[in-house]
Design a protein around this motif. Structure first.
Motif, mmCIF file in Angstrom:
data_model
loop_
_atom_site.group_PDB
_atom_site.id
_atom_site.type_symbol
_atom_site.label_atom_id
_atom_site.label_comp_id
_atom_site.label_asym_id
_atom_site.label_seq_id
_atom_site.Cartn_x
_atom_site.Cartn_y
_atom_site.Cartn_z
ATOM 1 N N ILE A 1 -3.203 5.237 -2.368
ATOM 2 C CA ILE A 1 -4.325 5.992 -1.802
ATOM 3 C C ILE A 1 -3.872 7.438 -1.679
ATOM 4 O O ILE A 1 -2.797 7.717 -1.127
ATOM 5 N N THR B 1 -6.234 4.801 -6.935
ATOM 6 C CA THR B 1 -7.672 5.045 -6.866
ATOM 7 C C THR B 1 -7.976 6.494 -7.255
ATOM 8 O O THR B 1 -7.481 7.428 -6.642
ATOM 9 N N ASN C 1 -6.843 8.063 10.127
ATOM 10 C CA ASN C 1 -6.831 7.269 8.899
ATOM 11 C C ASN C 1 -5.586 6.403 8.823
ATOM 12 O O ASN C 1 -5.658 5.219 8.487
ATOM 13 N N TYR D 1 -12.090 -1.541 -9.503
ATOM 14 C CA TYR D 1 -10.981 -2.016 -8.681
ATOM 15 C C TYR D 1 -10.794 -3.525 -8.664
ATOM 16 O O TYR D 1 -9.684 -4.023 -8.441
ATOM 17 N N GLU E 1 -6.680 12.980 1.513
ATOM 18 C CA GLU E 1 -8.109 12.954 1.826
ATOM 19 C C GLU E 1 -8.901 14.015 1.065
ATOM 20 O O GLU E 1 -10.052 13.786 0.688
ATOM 21 N N ALA F 1 -10.639 7.654 3.150
ATOM 22 C CA ALA F 1 -9.387 7.050 2.672
ATOM 23 C C ALA F 1 -9.122 5.688 3.299
ATOM 24 O O ALA F 1 -8.692 4.747 2.618
ATOM 25 N N SER G 1 -11.525 3.118 1.721
ATOM 26 C CA SER G 1 -11.077 2.773 0.361
ATOM 27 C C SER G 1 -9.888 1.822 0.422
ATOM 28 O O SER G 1 -9.829 0.825 -0.315
ATOM 29 N N ALA G 2 -8.941 2.136 1.288
ATOM 30 C CA ALA G 2 -7.757 1.284 1.424
ATOM 31 C C ALA G 2 -8.146 -0.121 1.863
ATOM 32 O O ALA G 2 -7.625 -1.120 1.354
ATOM 33 N N LEU H 1 0.871 5.501 0.231
ATOM 34 C CA LEU H 1 0.057 6.616 0.685
ATOM 35 C C LEU H 1 0.655 7.929 0.199
ATOM 36 O O LEU H 1 1.795 8.264 0.530
ATOM 37 N N LEU I 1 0.857 -1.181 0.000
ATOM 38 C CA LEU I 1 0.000 0.000 0.000
ATOM 39 C C LEU I 1 0.897 1.235 0.000
ATOM 40 O O LEU I 1 1.852 1.314 0.761
ATOM 41 N N ILE J 1 -5.477 2.388 8.763
ATOM 42 C CA ILE J 1 -4.917 1.741 7.576
ATOM 43 C C ILE J 1 -3.820 0.757 7.954
ATOM 44 O O ILE J 1 -3.762 -0.359 7.422
#
Length: 260
Positions: free
Chosen positions: A210, A189, A123, A197, A213, A242, A245-246, A115, A113, A127
């Motif tokens: 991601i 995204t 967040n 997705y 925000e 966020a 979504s993650a 960021l 992931l 995450i």
């Protein structure tokens, strides 16, 4: 027992709570609560423990927390050291874990992931906790992202901060190119993403970006993506949180890998 807010150790703890610069300088951060402090001890990162007088009188459930050295603090003073409205009575100074990019790239799952300028501490903590649950290889953060050792982030991770590898990239776009050179496609995204997705094949590994925000993925980072993706939404929503979504994307990667 420490009874004064002017005590050097108390001042140090307060600085670490409030200043990312101080945390980075000392390579220390603050963990609160017996569970989180116990996690720090388990991974060999606990340096010192501070216990509120009332908590000391009730008894410490985990005697192992006292092995690295401790101080009992008057409740009034402990409250000034704590970053919470209702202090849990135990606070630890903890050495920062550290990882290189190679640690993340070397994980055979290759599920990463990324960021891009994530700013909300809650967040980030959520995450990181979710990334552990979804079996991700690690998290890569842009240098503009919120400090992982912010007290709110630390609390939100529920201990995942000691188990989930992370890396702050000086140049996130350059790091994305490194992932692609290692045969890891990188998806981002975006509201105007070109495919849903769950269409890409993530079984052999993938990076998911991601964005911020408020503004989403930066143009610089977007230019380096393998593909843009989107999460379909009904109703009149413009976007999802966020962390939500993650979570959707990380668990889609995990689902596909289970089906492989």
């Amino acid at each position: 027992m420490i009874t004064s807010e002017s005590n050097t150790q108390v001042k140090e703890a307060v600085k670490l709570q409030k200043s990312a610069k101080e945390r980075k300088k000392q390579k220390l951060f603050v963990a609160e609560g017996q569970k989180l402090v116990k996690e720090a001890a388990l991974y060999g990162k606990l340096q010192k423990v501070y216990i509120a007088e009332s908590a000391w009188k009730k008894g410490i459930e985990e005697p192992s927390l006292l092995e690295c050295g401790y101080e009992v603090i008057a409740d009034r003073v402990f409250a000034s050291m704590s970053g919470t409205v209702t202090p849990q009575g135990v606070l630890g100074l903890v050495q920062m874990p550290s990882y290189g990019l190679g640690t993340i790239l070397g994980n055979p799952k290759k599920s990463i992931l990324l960021l891009d300028n994530l700013r909300d501490p809650g967040n980030l903590g959520t995450i990181m906790r979710t990334a552990e649950g979804a079996g991700m290889s690690g998290i890569i953060l842009s240098r503009e992202s919120v400090d992982l050792f912010n007290p709110k982030v630390v609390r939100s991770t529920m201990g995942a901060i000691f188990r989930m590898p992370f890396y702050y990239a000086e140049d996130l776009a350059e790091t994305i190119e490194t992932l692609k050179q290692n045969r890891i496609p990188v998806y981002g995204t975006m509201m105007q993403g070109s495919i849903v997705y769950d269409v890409p094949d993530y079984k052999k590994g993938a990076g998911i970006v991601i964005g911020n925000e408020a503004s989403g993925i930066s143009e610089t980072v977007a230019a380096h993506l393998t593909q843009t993706i989107y999460i379909p939404m009904e109703g009149n929503l413009e976007s999802l949180n966020a962390a939500i979504s993650a979570a959707i994307l990380m668990y889609e990667i995990a689902r596909q890998k289970r089906m492989d």
